[in-house]
Design an enzyme around this catalytic site. Structure first.
Site, mmCIF file in Angstrom:
data_model
loop_
_atom_site.group_PDB
_atom_site.id
_atom_site.type_symbol
_atom_site.label_atom_id
_atom_site.label_comp_id
_atom_site.label_asym_id
_atom_site.label_seq_id
_atom_site.Cartn_x
_atom_site.Cartn_y
_atom_site.Cartn_z
ATOM 1 N N THR A 21 5.489 -10.287 -4.663
ATOM 2 C CA THR A 21 5.681 -9.141 -5.543
ATOM 3 C C THR A 21 5.423 -9.553 -6.985
ATOM 4 O O THR A 21 5.247 -10.730 -7.281
ATOM 5 C CB THR A 21 7.095 -8.534 -5.402
ATOM 6 O OG1 THR A 21 7.102 -7.203 -5.933
ATOM 7 C CG2 THR A 21 8.149 -9.361 -6.115
ATOM 8 N N CYS A 26 11.719 -5.050 -13.727
ATOM 9 C CA CYS A 26 12.430 -4.866 -12.464
ATOM 10 C C CYS A 26 13.048 -6.194 -12.005
ATOM 11 O O CYS A 26 12.748 -7.255 -12.553
ATOM 12 C CB CYS A 26 11.479 -4.376 -11.378
ATOM 13 S SG CYS A 26 10.900 -2.693 -11.633
ATOM 14 N N HIS A 43 12.744 -4.943 -4.213
ATOM 15 C CA HIS A 43 12.236 -4.804 -5.582
ATOM 16 C C HIS A 43 12.984 -3.636 -6.220
ATOM 17 O O HIS A 43 12.752 -2.483 -5.898
ATOM 18 C CB HIS A 43 10.726 -4.530 -5.529
ATOM 19 C CG HIS A 43 10.054 -4.535 -6.860
ATOM 20 N ND1 HIS A 43 8.802 -5.073 -7.034
ATOM 21 C CD2 HIS A 43 10.428 -4.066 -8.073
ATOM 22 C CE1 HIS A 43 8.443 -4.940 -8.309
ATOM 23 N NE2 HIS A 43 9.411 -4.330 -8.943
#
Lengths: 166, 212
Positions: A21, A26, A43
């Protein structure tokens, strides 16, 4: 098998799987079951659902942690066999936040609170800063490669070389 | 509704016959069209808006539709205005196209720039000073007020990280924003392109635009 985790996505995978990712502001939470070779990643975008009915559980820190843990439990994991790692929460831009704690850091706070409540230790965290992070999580070994633009391992990570994963 | 750019209008916007909404769509069309013309002058290439979409959304349901590009390197510049309505104008360009853009605005032969140093990042930021100000000027003309943008912030990082940073600013967390997303591309076959995104607090925006 390799999978890219999108915002709000929760995924649990067995060896030999790799989860990837990109996080800026985030937070990515990774859980690794050291006894079973199972890894999970979520996530996270926001700190709390705050009564909102819609939206996947992975989007909010307060629902993402229990949801990921449940998925790990479905594969046979217990809190005692899990290690947690946290990444992200960068303050990407120097706009004023009027003194409020940046959203990514707040996400991290909520995640750590829920992990503590589940008795899951945080073995590694790489939070804050001003740059995005690319994560490569090997679910077989639990190793997580984190690369940041400009840091020494950025180029090898970008070319997909994973010689250090095993 | 006049739609010279074939601007794609999302359902949350098109279902509202609010004159302020229609006015904003018209404003966006004019602004993006002018931005393309300014970019043409800067680059000495023929640039045009090839795709444009406007929709109303919250942070929760924001979708960037960038799955294939999240870890690719992009240049970004964010121009912000806050005094009248929380609005950001974000210029995005992929790394290789950013190098090309910098070569064009600097008068260098194509292929000269290959490294994202502060000069390049700042140069691309200056392009957004011009393009973003196009929108701000259209807006200021519409509301008959002077609008001051803040000093732009520039970035060079993975696209996913950049867009997360743009979106997750406190001003937008509990609000609905109108998002207008335009791709401006060179007319040649493999023409280079930039993406211009306008994010604006919906309540504040429509209140201002409703004032006759």
């Amino acid at each position: 098998m390799e999978h890219f985790i999108q915002i709000s996505e929760i995924r649990v995978a067995r060896s030999p799987a790799v989860l990837r990712t990109v996080v800026g502001s985030c937070i990515a939470l990774c859980l690794f079951d050291r006894n079973r070779g199972i890894g999970g990643m979520v996530h996270i975008l926001l700190p709390a659902r705050d009564g909102k009915e819609d939206g996947p559980p992975g989007r909010y820190a307060d629902t993402a942690v229990p949801a990921l843990f449940r998925k790990m439990q479905e594969e046979g994991s217990t809190a005692y066999s899990l290690d947690a790692s946290l990444f992200g929460g960068a303050v990407m831009f120097a706009f004023s936040t009027n003194g409020t704690r940046a959203i990514g850091l707040r996400n991290a706070d909520v995640v750590k609170g829920h992990l503590a409540a589940l008795n899951i230790p945080v073995g590694r965290e790489d939070i804050g800063g001003a740059s995005g992070r690319r994560l490569i999580f090997d679910c077989a070994t639990g190793r997580i490669d984190v690369s940041v633009l400009g840091m020494p391992d950025w180029e090898s990570s970008a070319r997909g070389k994973r010689k250090n994963l095993r | 509704m006049p739609n010279p750019l074939n601007l794609e209008i999302g359902s949350h916007v098109s279902n509202r016959p609010d004159p302020a909404v229609l006015g904003f769509v018209k404003l966006l069309s004019a602004a993006f069209d002018k931005a393309a013309r300014h970019l043409s002058l800067l680059t000495q290439q023929t640039m045009a808006v090839i795709h444009c979409r406007v929709e109303s959304m919250t942070v929760d349901d924001f979708k960037f539709e960038i799955e294939a590009f999240e870890d690719q390197l992009f240049f970004a510049s964010i121009l912000k205005m806050k005094d009248t309505v929380h609005t950001e104008v974000v210029l995005l360009t992929a790394e290789s196209e950013g190098f090309r853009l910098f070569d064009m605005i600097s008068g260098h032969p194509a292929g000269t720039t290959r490294k994202a140093d502060p000069n390049v990042i700042g140069g691309i930021g200056e392009v957004n000073n011009i393009l973003g100000t196009t929108f701000i000027n259209e807006f200021a003309t519409r509301i008959c007020r002077t609008v001051q943008p803040k000093i732009p912030v520039n970035a060079y990082d993975m696209l996913g990280a950049i867009l997360q940073g743009v979106l997750l600013q406190d001003e937008y967390l509990d609000r609905t924003v109108i998002c207008a997303d335009a791709v401006i591309q060179e007319s040649a076959v493999d023409g280079f392109k930039v993406r211009l995104i306008v994010l604006s607090d919906e309540t504040q925006l429509l209140r201002l635009l409703s004032i006759p």
